[in-house]
Enzyme design. Structure first.
Site, PDB file in Angstrom:
ATOM      1  N   GLU A  95      -9.558  -1.473   5.270  1.00 54.18           N
ATOM      2  CA  GLU A  95     -10.205  -1.108   6.522  1.00 54.18           C
ATOM      3  C   GLU A  95     -11.477  -1.926   6.733  1.00 54.18           C
ATOM      4  O   GLU A  95     -12.025  -2.484   5.780  1.00 54.18           O
ATOM      5  CB  GLU A  95     -10.570   0.388   6.465  1.00 54.18           C
ATOM      6  CG  GLU A  95      -9.366   1.316   6.366  1.00 54.18           C
ATOM      7  CD  GLU A  95      -8.681   1.556   7.712  1.00 54.18           C
ATOM      8  OE1 GLU A  95      -8.577   0.612   8.526  1.00 54.18           O
ATOM      9  OE2 GLU A  95      -8.239   2.693   7.938  1.00 54.18           O
TER      10      GLU A  95
ATOM     11  N   HIS B  53      -7.099  -4.169  10.227  1.00 52.20           N
ATOM     12  CA  HIS B  53      -6.826  -3.974   8.796  1.00 52.20           C
ATOM     13  C   HIS B  53      -5.530  -4.680   8.387  1.00 52.20           C
ATOM     14  O   HIS B  53      -4.620  -4.868   9.182  1.00 52.20           O
ATOM     15  CB  HIS B  53      -6.844  -2.491   8.382  1.00 52.20           C
ATOM     16  CG  HIS B  53      -5.698  -1.650   8.814  1.00 52.20           C
ATOM     17  ND1 HIS B  53      -5.856  -0.430   9.428  1.00 52.20           N
ATOM     18  CD2 HIS B  53      -4.369  -1.809   8.691  1.00 52.20           C
ATOM     19  CE1 HIS B  53      -4.684   0.114   9.655  1.00 52.20           C
ATOM     20  NE2 HIS B  53      -3.757  -0.705   9.231  1.00 52.20           N
TER      21      HIS B  53
ATOM     22  N   ASN C  19      -7.386  -2.108  14.201  1.00 48.81           N
ATOM     23  CA  ASN C  19      -8.790  -2.427  13.916  1.00 48.81           C
ATOM     24  C   ASN C  19      -8.904  -3.655  13.011  1.00 48.81           C
ATOM     25  O   ASN C  19      -9.969  -3.929  12.469  1.00 48.81           O
ATOM     26  CB  ASN C  19      -9.478  -1.218  13.255  1.00 48.81           C
ATOM     27  CG  ASN C  19      -8.809  -0.814  11.955  1.00 48.81           C
ATOM     28  OD1 ASN C  19      -7.873  -1.470  11.493  1.00 48.81           O
ATOM     29  ND2 ASN C  19      -9.284   0.260  11.338  1.00 48.81           N
TER      30      ASN C  19
ATOM     31  N   ASP D 271       0.810  -1.218   0.000  1.00 48.87           N
ATOM     32  CA  ASP D 271       0.000   0.000   0.000  1.00 48.87           C
ATOM     33  C   ASP D 271       0.846   1.273   0.000  1.00 48.87           C
ATOM     34  O   ASP D 271       2.072   1.213   0.121  1.00 48.87           O
ATOM     35  CB  ASP D 271      -0.956  -0.003   1.213  1.00 48.87           C
ATOM     36  CG  ASP D 271      -0.245  -0.328   2.533  1.00 48.87           C
ATOM     37  OD1 ASP D 271       0.996  -0.363   2.552  1.00 48.87           O
ATOM     38  OD2 ASP D 271      -0.934  -0.546   3.532  1.00 48.87           O
TER      39      ASP D 271
HETATM   40  C1  GLP Z   1      -0.402   0.642   8.764  1.00 48.46           C
HETATM   41  C2  GLP Z   1      -0.125  -0.096   7.426  1.00 48.46           C
HETATM   42  C3  GLP Z   1      -0.267  -1.588   7.597  1.00 48.46           C
HETATM   43  C4  GLP Z   1       0.358  -1.981   8.904  1.00 48.46           C
HETATM   44  C5  GLP Z   1      -0.463  -1.474  10.032  1.00 48.46           C
HETATM   45  C6  GLP Z   1       0.114  -1.725  11.408  1.00 48.46           C
HETATM   46  O1  GLP Z   1      -1.366   1.625   8.689  1.00 48.46           O
HETATM   47  N1  GLP Z   1      -0.856   0.307   6.286  1.00 48.46           N
HETATM   48  O2  GLP Z   1       0.306  -2.235   6.475  1.00 48.46           O
HETATM   49  O3  GLP Z   1       0.426  -3.386   8.999  1.00 48.46           O
HETATM   50  O4  GLP Z   1      -0.850  -0.145   9.846  1.00 48.46           O
HETATM   51  O5  GLP Z   1       1.175  -0.875  11.693  1.00 48.46           O
HETATM   52  P1  GLP Z   1       2.190  -1.130  12.835  1.00 48.46           P
HETATM   53  O6  GLP Z   1       2.996  -2.301  12.430  1.00 48.46           O
HETATM   54  O7  GLP Z   1       3.016   0.127  12.928  1.00 48.46           O
HETATM   55  O8  GLP Z   1       1.398  -1.396  14.084  1.00 48.46           O
END
Ligand code: GLP
Length: 245
Positions: A143, A138, A136, A67
């Site tokens: 989302e 995702h 959440n 992404d």
């Molecule tokens: C972000 C990314 C995800 C990631 C997630 C968790 O917004 N788009 O790909 O896995 O949130 O992030 P983190 O690993 O910093 O908790």
């Protein structure tokens, strides 16, 4: 689903990178699906070490990222393009032309989404997809929604995701509100999936996503239906599922 409990954050990275590296050793032309966020950084550190020691050769590896924020220039220090260069690509012997992150500044996002899907097809699909897990539920930037989005698409980020990502920006107004992301179908087509998760703050969502019903309200729950998923976490992230793994 296979759950691997690691000793700590560094050990999560060591174990996840072992899976990615063995893929690359077995097939030097592997296609790796990569993720951003704080969770995969220790994985990338171990991949860098494996490259430096000569264990893993990335010269012919191709990568596709999950992404990107809409509106951030690749040179922006919070863009996922920048993240990948800083945390992995510039430290390993990969051909940067063989790496791809969706464009956050396309003039035609409908076309960028179709092109991204076609690109993944043209490289033969993803051998291993690395994932983190949003608070959440995702994955990528898929989302919670009423349906599982199938292909690469643009999304409006939820307030909870914007809040979670606020720590990386100077102020809340700077956090992008839209993103482009692989769809759930794109992710589910990967031949193998490795998800890394750490910390107490993810314990609830780990339980809901992997031991609750499969629902688009918790996008990661769909991974229960994938035939080859490895979830690597620490004791804190697995604290609510200890007696079930
Ligand atoms: C972000 C990314 C995800 C990631 C997630 C968790 O917004 N788009 O790909 O896995 O949130 O992030 P983190 O690993 O910093 O908790």
């Amino acid at each position: 689903m296979v759950f691997i409990q690691a000793k700590d954050y560094d050990d999560i990275g060591r174990r996840a990178s072992s899976i990615l590296i063995s893929q690359v050793i077995l097939n030097k032309k592997s296609v790796l699906g990569l993720a951003t966020g704080s969770s995969p950084i220790s994985t990338y550190q171990h991949m860098i070490k494996a490259n430096a020691s000569g264990l893993a050769d990335f010269r012919e590896v191709k990568t596709v990222n999950l992404d990107e924020y809409v509106g951030l220039d690749p040179a922006h220090n919070q863009s996922y393009f920048y993240f990948m260069n800083e945390n992995l690509f510039k430290h390993i012997n990969i051909d940067i032309a063989q790496t791809r992150v969706p464009s956050g500044i396309s003039k035609d996002f409908a076309k960028e989404c179709v092109d991204y899907e076609n690109h993944i097809k043209s490289v033969g699909g993803v051998d291993i997809q690395l994932l983190g897990l949003g608070h959440n539920g995702h994955i990528g930037f898929n989302e919670p929604a009423e349906d599982f989005p199938v292909t690469t698409h643009c999304v409006d980020l939820t307030e909870s995701t914007i809040s979670a990502n606020e720590r990386f920006f100077e102020k809340r107004e700077d956090v992008p509100t839209k993103a482009i992301t692989m769809g759930i179908g794109t992710i589910m087509k990967a031949r193998k999936i490795v998800l890394v998760v750490n910390g107490e703050a993810k314990a609830d969502i780990v339980e809901k996503a992997f031991f609750g019903p499969v629902t688009p309200n918790i996008p990661a729950s769909v991974l229960q239906l994938h035939p080859d998923v490895v979830i690597i976490g620490d004791a804190q992230a697995f604290s609510k599922i200890q007696n079930r793994i």
